[in-house]
Design a protein around this motif. Structure first.
Motif, PDB file in Angstrom:
ATOM      1  N   THR A   1       3.441   6.369  34.127  1.00 10.84           N
ATOM      2  CA  THR A   1       2.778   6.674  33.053  1.00 10.84           C
ATOM      3  C   THR A   1       3.615   6.076  32.290  1.00 10.84           C
ATOM      4  O   THR A   1       4.650   6.068  32.628  1.00 10.84           O
TER       5      THR A   1
ATOM      6  N   THR B   1       4.525   6.201  27.728  1.00 12.31           N
ATOM      7  CA  THR B   1       4.553   6.522  26.118  1.00 12.31           C
ATOM      8  C   THR B   1       4.560   5.039  25.511  1.00 12.31           C
ATOM      9  O   THR B   1       5.519   4.444  25.885  1.00 12.31           O
TER      10      THR B   1
ATOM     11  N   ARG C   1       3.946   3.610  21.267  1.00 11.60           N
ATOM     12  CA  ARG C   1       3.525   4.179  19.632  1.00 11.60           C
ATOM     13  C   ARG C   1       2.611   2.925  19.882  1.00 11.60           C
ATOM     14  O   ARG C   1       2.321   1.825  20.103  1.00 11.60           O
TER      15      ARG C   1
ATOM     16  N   THR D   1      -4.663  12.557  24.357  1.00 10.36           N
ATOM     17  CA  THR D   1      -2.428  12.689  23.909  1.00 10.36           C
ATOM     18  C   THR D   1      -2.071  12.624  22.630  1.00 10.36           C
ATOM     19  O   THR D   1      -0.684  12.700  22.007  1.00 10.36           O
TER      20      THR D   1
ATOM     21  N   GLU E   1       1.751   8.610  18.849  1.00 12.10           N
ATOM     22  CA  GLU E   1       2.883   8.573  20.270  1.00 12.10           C
ATOM     23  C   GLU E   1       1.574   8.943  21.446  1.00 12.10           C
ATOM     24  O   GLU E   1       1.170   9.734  20.783  1.00 12.10           O
ATOM     25  N   ALA E   2       1.622   8.638  22.228  1.00  7.95           N
ATOM     26  CA  ALA E   2       0.819   9.047  23.515  1.00  7.95           C
ATOM     27  C   ALA E   2       0.949   8.305  24.850  1.00  7.95           C
ATOM     28  O   ALA E   2       1.933   8.084  25.154  1.00  7.95           O
ATOM     29  N   VAL E   3       0.678   8.723  26.131  1.00  4.88           N
ATOM     30  CA  VAL E   3       1.185   9.063  27.332  1.00  4.88           C
ATOM     31  C   VAL E   3      -0.479   8.944  27.494  1.00  4.88           C
ATOM     32  O   VAL E   3      -1.613   8.971  27.493  1.00  4.88           O
TER      33      VAL E   3
ATOM     34  N   VAL F   1       7.608   3.225  24.557  1.00 10.13           N
ATOM     35  CA  VAL F   1       9.281   4.512  24.446  1.00 10.13           C
ATOM     36  C   VAL F   1       9.416   4.417  25.950  1.00 10.13           C
ATOM     37  O   VAL F   1      11.095   4.518  26.123  1.00 10.13           O
TER      38      VAL F   1
END
Length: 323
Positions: free
Chosen positions: A238, A240, A242, A266, A277-279, A302
């Protein structure tokens, strides 16, 4: 009104003799009132349907009447499967047979249903391959089709992504799948059933040896299990990220649906400028770097640090190239 439903009703009458409106409604998944209307439509279309009143009555065809699909050859019968898929029929070498079978089907219908079927064919068209790519060349597909239908063992030379890239296999072809314009062969080797991309077959030679496909093998079930396993193996990590408002808008056109769904599930707001921001799931650092770069400055990684470093190194290299 469904032309297909009327043809199903006609076949019910032909195979069962007498059919009540209640029975027809149950078999076709419609109301009894709709079944009565469908019987009337068959009569209006010129089919010799008449009603028998009273207890135990129903509707039936005039004695001796049967719909006939005359003169279909073996290849034309096979081509019926591709009657609505002209591109697929051409791929497997059955384009002319599919056209002939479709014409014979239309000829066998009375005037009303024939005109309805012709109108439907005029306003629907299937173009299976996805956007932004040329149709894949599959010169050995007809050989593999024959091997599947005749249950003949075939020797293939195959190009794969891992080393050694070129391998030879002796296959027992179980079936073919067309997915998003790409053909796949499901075949058995000494190690069990496996899936091969037909466009990567470099040579295919029938051996003449026959085989029996396992009775419990179901191509649809196997393919569903294969897709589930592929998705499970596809994403190994995964990240993270933006995304700017523009990045969110561009996301569906540039990244896989699984990534889009992950962002939708997410995403949390970051600041007041619309960034979120998401995963997201990833297939690996190199693959994720290439895909995320499609969004340019509208995405910032990130984590993890190795993906962030790969993005930065790629951007530095690009800046140097255009310096």
């Amino acid at each position: 009104m469904s032309t297909g439903r009327l043809l199903s009703l006609l076949l019910l009458l032909q195979t069962r003799g007498r059919v009540s409106a209640r029975t027809a409604a149950a078999d076709l998944g419609v109301s009894v009132r709709t079944a009565y209307r469908d019987f009337a439509r068959l009569q209006e279309a010129g089919f010799p349907v008449y009603a028998e009143p009273g207890r135990g009555g129903g509707h039936r065809l005039v004695d001796g009447y049967r719909t006939r699909l005359t003169g279909l050859s073996e290849d034309e019968a096979r081509a019926l499967f591709f009657a609505g898929l002209p591109g697929a029929a051409a791929d497997v070498g059955l384009a002319e047979e599919a056209t002939a079978a479709r014409l014979k089907l239309l000829t066998a219908l009375p005037a009303g249903p024939r005109a309805a079927a012709a109108r439907t064919a005029e306003v629907f068209h299937l173009d299976a391959p996805g956007w932004y790519r040329e149709p894949e060349e599959t010169p050995f597909l007809p050989v593999l089709v024959a091997a599947v239908l005749d249950r003949t063992v075939v020797d293939v030379r195959y190009r794969r992504w891992r080393t050694p890239q070129e391998v030879r296999r002796r296959l027992r072809p179980y079936g073919l799948v067309l997915k998003s314009g790409v053909w796949y062969l499901v075949a058995a080797t000494r190690d069990g059933a496996a899936t091969y991309r037909v466009g990567q077959v470099l040579a295919a030679t029938p051996t003449g040896d026959r085989f029996d496909r396992p009775r419990d093998f179901d191509l649809r079930v196997h393919w569903a299990a294969y897709l589930a396993d592929f998705q499970g193996r596809r994403f190994t990590g995964t990240a993270t990220v933006r995304l700017s408002p523009a990045g969110l808008r561009r996301l569906p056109d540039n990244l896989p649906p699984e990534v889009v769904r992950a962002v939708e599930a997410t995403a949390t707001a970051v600041g007041e400028d619309g960034w979120v921001e998401a995963v997201i799931p990833t297939e690996g650092v190199g693959h994720a770097c290439g895909e995320l770069l499609r969004l340019g400055a509208d995405v910032v990684v990130v984590a993890p640090p190795e993906l962030r470093a790969a993005m930065a190194e790629t951007v530095r290299t690009l800046a140097g190239a255009y310096g």
